[in-house]
Design a protein around this motif. Structure first.
Motif, PDB file in Angstrom:
ATOM      1  N   MET A   1       8.404  81.643  70.473  1.00  0.00           N
ATOM      2  CA  MET A   1       6.981  81.814  70.167  1.00  0.00           C
ATOM      3  C   MET A   1       6.321  82.663  71.251  1.00  0.00           C
ATOM      4  N   ARG A   2       5.264  83.381  70.852  1.00  0.00           N
ATOM      5  CA  ARG A   2       4.443  84.098  71.828  1.00  0.00           C
ATOM      6  C   ARG A   2       3.018  83.567  71.722  1.00  0.00           C
ATOM      7  N   VAL A   3       2.272  83.656  72.796  1.00  0.00           N
ATOM      8  CA  VAL A   3       0.912  83.135  72.832  1.00  0.00           C
ATOM      9  C   VAL A   3      -0.075  84.293  72.699  1.00  0.00           C
ATOM     10  N   GLU A   4      -0.994  84.172  71.737  1.00  0.00           N
ATOM     11  CA  GLU A   4      -2.039  85.174  71.576  1.00  0.00           C
ATOM     12  C   GLU A   4      -3.406  84.496  71.663  1.00  0.00           C
ATOM     13  N   LYS A   5      -4.423  85.281  72.012  1.00  0.00           N
ATOM     14  CA  LYS A   5      -5.766  84.750  72.193  1.00  0.00           C
ATOM     15  C   LYS A   5      -6.759  85.470  71.289  1.00  0.00           C
ATOM     16  N   ASP A   6      -7.765  84.731  70.863  1.00  0.00           N
ATOM     17  CA  ASP A   6      -8.939  85.326  70.233  1.00  0.00           C
ATOM     18  C   ASP A   6     -10.163  84.571  70.716  1.00  0.00           C
ATOM     19  N   LEU A   7     -11.314  84.798  70.122  1.00  0.00           N
ATOM     20  CA  LEU A   7     -12.525  84.168  70.641  1.00  0.00           C
ATOM     21  C   LEU A   7     -12.535  82.654  70.458  1.00  0.00           C
ATOM     22  N   LEU A   8     -11.681  82.132  69.574  1.00  0.00           N
ATOM     23  CA  LEU A   8     -11.619  80.691  69.342  1.00  0.00           C
ATOM     24  C   LEU A   8     -10.609  79.987  70.239  1.00  0.00           C
ATOM     25  N   GLY A   9      -9.780  80.759  70.948  1.00  0.00           N
ATOM     26  CA  GLY A   9      -8.811  80.144  71.844  1.00  0.00           C
ATOM     27  C   GLY A   9      -7.432  80.766  71.735  1.00  0.00           C
ATOM     28  N   GLU A  10      -6.428  79.978  72.085  1.00  0.00           N
ATOM     29  CA  GLU A  10      -5.044  80.447  72.078  1.00  0.00           C
ATOM     30  C   GLU A  10      -4.268  79.807  70.924  1.00  0.00           C
TER      31      GLU A  10
ATOM     32  N   ILE B   1      -2.583  86.577  65.776  1.00  0.00           N
ATOM     33  CA  ILE B   1      -3.379  85.359  65.729  1.00  0.00           C
ATOM     34  C   ILE B   1      -4.435  85.383  64.622  1.00  0.00           C
ATOM     35  N   HIS B   2      -5.027  86.539  64.370  1.00  0.00           N
ATOM     36  CA  HIS B   2      -6.053  86.605  63.328  1.00  0.00           C
ATOM     37  C   HIS B   2      -5.443  86.348  61.945  1.00  0.00           C
ATOM     38  N   THR B   3      -4.269  86.900  61.722  1.00  0.00           N
ATOM     39  CA  THR B   3      -3.577  86.659  60.460  1.00  0.00           C
ATOM     40  C   THR B   3      -3.132  85.208  60.359  1.00  0.00           C
ATOM     41  N   LEU B   4      -2.673  84.644  61.470  1.00  0.00           N
ATOM     42  CA  LEU B   4      -2.248  83.248  61.478  1.00  0.00           C
ATOM     43  C   LEU B   4      -3.396  82.323  61.077  1.00  0.00           C
ATOM     44  N   ARG B   5      -4.566  82.588  61.614  1.00  0.00           N
ATOM     45  CA  ARG B   5      -5.718  81.752  61.264  1.00  0.00           C
ATOM     46  C   ARG B   5      -6.074  81.928  59.779  1.00  0.00           C
ATOM     47  N   ALA B   6      -5.964  83.144  59.272  1.00  0.00           N
ATOM     48  CA  ALA B   6      -6.248  83.379  57.851  1.00  0.00           C
ATOM     49  C   ALA B   6      -5.260  82.632  56.959  1.00  0.00           C
ATOM     50  N   LEU B   7      -4.001  82.584  57.374  1.00  0.00           N
ATOM     51  CA  LEU B   7      -3.005  81.823  56.629  1.00  0.00           C
ATOM     52  C   LEU B   7      -3.402  80.359  56.524  1.00  0.00           C
ATOM     53  N   GLU B   8      -3.918  79.830  57.596  1.00  0.00           N
ATOM     54  CA  GLU B   8      -4.325  78.428  57.619  1.00  0.00           C
ATOM     55  C   GLU B   8      -5.620  78.204  56.830  1.00  0.00           C
ATOM     56  N   ASN B   9      -6.507  79.162  56.875  1.00  0.00           N
ATOM     57  CA  ASN B   9      -7.829  78.996  56.279  1.00  0.00           C
ATOM     58  C   ASN B   9      -7.860  79.197  54.769  1.00  0.00           C
ATOM     59  N   PHE B  10      -6.920  79.999  54.243  1.00  0.00           N
ATOM     60  CA  PHE B  10      -7.001  80.381  52.828  1.00  0.00           C
ATOM     61  C   PHE B  10      -5.729  80.060  52.045  1.00  0.00           C
ATOM     62  N   PRO B  11      -5.327  78.790  52.018  1.00  0.00           N
ATOM     63  CA  PRO B  11      -4.190  78.431  51.149  1.00  0.00           C
ATOM     64  C   PRO B  11      -4.706  78.236  49.719  1.00  0.00           C
ATOM     65  N   LEU B  12      -5.082  79.340  49.082  1.00  0.00           N
ATOM     66  CA  LEU B  12      -5.828  79.257  47.829  1.00  0.00           C
ATOM     67  C   LEU B  12      -4.995  79.523  46.587  1.00  0.00           C
ATOM     68  N   SER B  13      -4.624  80.765  46.368  1.00  0.00           N
ATOM     69  CA  SER B  13      -4.062  81.151  45.071  1.00  0.00           C
ATOM     70  C   SER B  13      -2.557  81.385  45.092  1.00  0.00           C
ATOM     71  N   GLY B  14      -2.021  81.721  46.248  1.00  0.00           N
ATOM     72  CA  GLY B  14      -0.628  82.153  46.295  1.00  0.00           C
ATOM     73  C   GLY B  14      -0.440  83.596  45.905  1.00  0.00           C
ATOM     74  N   TYR B  15      -1.514  84.263  45.464  1.00  0.00           N
ATOM     75  CA  TYR B  15      -1.433  85.688  45.153  1.00  0.00           C
ATOM     76  C   TYR B  15      -1.420  86.476  46.454  1.00  0.00           C
ATOM     77  N   ARG B  16      -0.577  87.486  46.500  1.00  0.00           N
ATOM     78  CA  ARG B  16      -0.544  88.352  47.671  1.00  0.00           C
ATOM     79  C   ARG B  16      -1.499  89.521  47.477  1.00  0.00           C
ATOM     80  N   VAL B  17      -1.992  90.033  48.591  1.00  0.00           N
ATOM     81  CA  VAL B  17      -2.839  91.220  48.518  1.00  0.00           C
ATOM     82  C   VAL B  17      -2.027  92.353  47.897  1.00  0.00           C
ATOM     83  N   SER B  18      -2.657  93.085  47.000  1.00  0.00           N
ATOM     84  CA  SER B  18      -1.983  94.173  46.284  1.00  0.00           C
ATOM     85  C   SER B  18      -1.284  95.124  47.251  1.00  0.00           C
ATOM     86  N   ALA B  19      -0.039  95.451  46.933  1.00  0.00           N
ATOM     87  CA  ALA B  19       0.737  96.356  47.777  1.00  0.00           C
ATOM     88  C   ALA B  19       0.082  97.731  47.866  1.00  0.00           C
TER      89      ALA B  19
END
Length: 465
Positions: A1-10, A21-39
């Motif tokens: 694992m590697r440690v990354e920081k943003d304004l909310l912490g590590e 880290i920003h993508t990681l937080r989005a993964l946690e925040n939006f477990p909604l549809s299972g649809y992927r963003v259009s390629a």
């Protein structure tokens, strides 16, 4: 694992991934549809990042080596590499920020690798300071959506052109086959089977023209407008140069919007495009309903045409073959019409200087373009091209109907023609036989008026000249 920081912490981020880290937080925040963003939307965003890096290097804001690394990474993404790294749900809060950050982080970490660094070593290439330089999600995301939509419009328009041609070929092939025309599901007047297909071809021709013209509406780009369209934190030279560069790379007639504030906050252009997609869906759906009706039976239904047999139709009824292609196209039509409603609601729900619901608009608009293209293609290839007509069945149904009675109205009036129809129905005889029985006209006049082919052309059949 590697440690990354943003304004909310590590946070700990897996070493093997290119996102951060920003993508990681989005993964946690939006477990909604299972649809992927259009390629294709990801591809368009990567193209913008490539153009921005190149222009920023030319203007001296980025070192050439760093910019080249970002550009190479963007090219890889545009070629379809690292698709598994774009993991954010298509439905997300933040007006597309999570998708923009997902792209920023993947490009940054891939560029770091190209510069012989380790992922997460953002002192070499930073997702925001470098990859996102002179940009905001608010100008990048809607511009990318416009590019992606234009890219997808062309294959749809081309598919409509081929479908129109196939329908016109069937129009010619069936030009000599006369049958019962129906209104409100009831026998009406005679019509040529080819004439019915000419109407389908005409509808698709209109759709093709609408799609061709609507591309013009999508060509206004807001790159350089940054957060709300004012251009804050973007060099003036960059604004002009990046729009020119994106046009060059995208291969489409993109132009810098005169009013970037308007283009960033208002999504009505996507409603307009979606509305035209809905119109196409309506025409495809209506045609598919008709094909299912005309091919129904085959022996206990209308059975005037035969659709190509594509697969067995039942797990219990041997020999049954269903009209699966029109059924599938109908379902696509329903889906697109529902998506149009979602797009309209999202577009009108934006507040003030930004529409927060762009991800929903993007998901439904791009998906509609893709599924409509596929539907047009399968309808043409797997159905229309292989349709055959049952001329004997068409003739039998025509002879047993009363549709020809309408041709008597100019000669004997509506009331007497109604009496002819009633006699024919009650006695189970033809309209001709009923007309002769009532002596409404001389026999030769009756035969001239009841010529079914004359009824499929303008004019009054059998009227003495």
């Amino acid at each position: 694992m590697r440690v990354e920081k943003d304004l909310l912490g590590e946070r700990e981020v897996p070493l093997e991934v290119y996102y951060g880290i920003h993508t990681l937080r989005a993964l946690e925040n939006f477990p909604l549809s299972g649809y992927r963003v259009s390629a294709i939307l990801i591809k368009a965003i990567a193209l913008i990042k490539k153009a921005a890096a190149e222009v920023n290097a030319e203007l001296g804001y980025l070192p050439n080596e760093l910019a080249q690394a970002i550009m190479v990474a963007a090219d890889e993404v545009m070629d379809g590499k690292w698709r598994d790294q774009f993991v954010v749900d298509a439905l997300q809060g933040g007006a597309g920020t999570s998708t923009n950050m997902n792209v920023n982080e993947v490009l940054a970490n891939r560029a770091i690798e190209l510069l012989s660094g380790q992922r997460g070593e953002y002192s070499l290439v930073h997702p925001l300071n470098h990859v996102n330089m002179h940009q905001s999600t608010n100008d990048v995301y809607p511009t990318a959506l416009r590019i992606a939509a234009i890219w997808l419009l062309k294959p749809l328009s081309d598919g409509c052109a081929v479908l129109q041609e196939s329908l016109q070929e069937k129009e010619a092939e069936f030009a000599g086959i006369i049958k019962v025309g129906r209104t409100e599901m009831q026998d009406a007047v005679p019509i040529m089977l080819g004439q019915e297909f000419s109407a389908y071809a005409g509808a698709i021709a209109r759709d093709r023209w609408r799609l061709y013209k609507v591309e013009e509406r999508l060509r206004q780009a807001a790159l350089g407008g940054t957060a709300v369209g004012t251009g804050l934190n973007a060099d003036k030279k960059y604004i002009f140069m990046v729009n020119d560069r994106v046009r060059q790379y995208a291969g489409i007639g993109l132009a810098r919007a005169e009013n970037m504030i308007d283009v960033i906050q208002n999504a009505d252009v996507f409603v307009e495009v979606s509305g035209l997609l809905k119109a196409l869906a309506v025409n495809l759906g209506k045609m598919s309903h008709d094909l299912r009706l005309m091919s129904s039976g085959p022996r206990a239904g209308i059975g005037e045409i035969r659709l190509p047999e594509r697969q067995a139709g039942s797990s219990i009824m041997p020999g049954k073959v269903n009209p699966i292609i029109p059924e599938a196209v109908n379902q696509v039509a329903f889906h697109v019409m529902a998506s149009d409603m979602a797009i309209a609601m999202a577009a009108q729900s934006g507040q003030l200087e930004l529409n927060a619901f762009m991800p929903l608009i993007a998901h439904h608009l791009l998906e509609s373009l893709v599924v409509l293209t596929n539907a047009v293609n399968i309808l043409n290839e797997f159905c229309i091209q292989g349709i055959t007509a049952d001329n004997e069945r068409c003739t039998t149904l025509l002879n047993h109907s009363q549709v020809s009675v309408t041709a008597l109205v100019p000669h004997i009036g509506y009331d007497l023609a109604s009496k002819v129809a009633r006699i024919a129905m009650e006695q189970n005889i033809t309209v001709r036989e009923a007309a002769l029985q009532l002596s409404v006209l001389p026999e030769e006049r009756i035969d001239a008026a009841l010529n079914p082919r004359a009824m499929t052309r303008p004019g009054i059949a059998g009227m003495p000249k």
